[in-house]
Design a protein around this motif. Sequence first.
Motif, PDB file in Angstrom:
ATOM      1  N   SER A 131      -8.205  -0.980  -5.208  1.00 19.23           N
ATOM      2  CA  SER A 131      -7.920   0.082  -4.243  1.00 19.23           C
ATOM      3  C   SER A 131      -8.941   0.114  -3.111  1.00 19.23           C
ATOM      4  CB  SER A 131      -7.857   1.443  -4.943  1.00 19.23           C
ATOM      5  OG  SER A 131      -9.098   1.766  -5.540  1.00 19.23           O
ATOM      6  N   SER A 132     -10.189  -0.213  -3.416  1.00 16.08           N
ATOM      7  CA  SER A 132     -11.213  -0.190  -2.370  1.00 16.08           C
ATOM      8  C   SER A 132     -11.027  -1.328  -1.370  1.00 16.08           C
ATOM      9  CB  SER A 132     -12.614  -0.260  -2.990  1.00 16.08           C
ATOM     10  OG  SER A 132     -12.796  -1.485  -3.679  1.00 16.08           O
ATOM     11  N   ALA A 133     -10.453  -2.443  -1.826  1.00 18.70           N
ATOM     12  CA  ALA A 133     -10.232  -3.578  -0.935  1.00 18.70           C
ATOM     13  C   ALA A 133      -8.945  -3.452  -0.131  1.00 18.70           C
ATOM     14  CB  ALA A 133     -10.198  -4.879  -1.743  1.00 18.70           C
ATOM     15  N   ALA A 134      -7.993  -2.668  -0.627  1.00 10.98           N
ATOM     16  CA  ALA A 134      -6.689  -2.555   0.022  1.00 10.98           C
ATOM     17  C   ALA A 134      -6.814  -1.826   1.364  1.00 10.98           C
ATOM     18  CB  ALA A 134      -5.717  -1.809  -0.893  1.00 10.98           C
ATOM     19  N   PRO A 135      -6.002  -2.199   2.337  1.00  9.50           N
ATOM     20  CA  PRO A 135      -6.072  -1.541   3.653  1.00  9.50           C
ATOM     21  C   PRO A 135      -5.483  -0.141   3.626  1.00  9.50           C
ATOM     22  CG  PRO A 135      -4.234  -3.095   3.601  1.00  9.50           C
ATOM     23  CD  PRO A 135      -4.993  -3.276   2.306  1.00  9.50           C
TER      24      PRO A 135
END
Length: 337
Positions: free
Chosen positions: A201-205
């Motif tokens: 989730s932290s990497a997702a835009p």
Amino acid sequence: MAPDTFRPVYHPAGQDMELRAALQDLRTGRWLSMRDLLAATNDWPLWTRRTQVLAAVAAGSDTVQAWRTEEPESSAAAVMHCRVVVERALRAHRDGHRRTQELWHEAWEACRLAAHLSPEDPVPWVCLLALARLDEGQRLEEHRTAPPGPMLFPGPWGLLAQADKRDPYNREAYHRMLQFVYARRAGGHLAEAVNFVQWASSAAPLGSPLKALPLYVRVERHRRENGHEKALDLHWVTDDAARDGRLALHDWFDVVQPAACTLLDLSHLAHALWGSLQFADAARVFEALGPFWTTLPWAYRTSDPGDAGLAEEVFLRARARCLTAARDAGPGRGPYA
């Protein structure tokens, strides 16, 4: 509609009216609407979602096979065949069917064929990820490759990378990976699941449905702790729980059109905001759900998760509470009831 007369509707197509029409034909053994719908589907997230829903219905019939017989060169038919046999293998595994191994092998072959015939399509790779949970001992090498970061686990990362290559941050691919985490060891490891969803989730835009992924692990933890048995459940009102709900609201829900959201994601967000007492914000999500609902995660708030009637009661109470709070918040904050 007044809250006391409102009754939610469940439909696998949700707000996708074109998919609903294709499903109606599919249930009567007709495949032309399915073919035409998929031919008109021009983005991978929608393609992934539609093929998944269609396969859940088609798995109980030979309709997709009839399509393949009529149009043997169709790559879309091959992808749908892959979807259907994977669905059958997963059901057989869940039911402890003696043909599970045979169906698993058939599904694996169908995925590889679909990947060959439709090399740009993420769905065959998503399906291979779905099958990975059947390999509970991680005997296959492709299911125990090194993770891409610290605090993660050996798993089918190569398959996830192939799906990512074709459709970055594909929603179903990451949910299939989460299911693999739960099946990886007896009893599952929630710490591994938490690390995975935080990493994803932290990497997702911004606007990605993966921003809602942590809400699913929070529900799973609540389920395992038998949260419905507690007179005062503090699980959802902690700072961490409230933060997860706010992040999903602001970084996903507020960025996209509600019609692009799955009902399950919307339900998890409404549930999380309601549980963390963020009623007015939850009301906006209930609005986006419109007349629809899903039994999960509401069923986990009941004494019998298999009783859809009990789950509906929880949903209706939560919805009414949040709509009332939004109306009381003043002009501009009150959704329809």
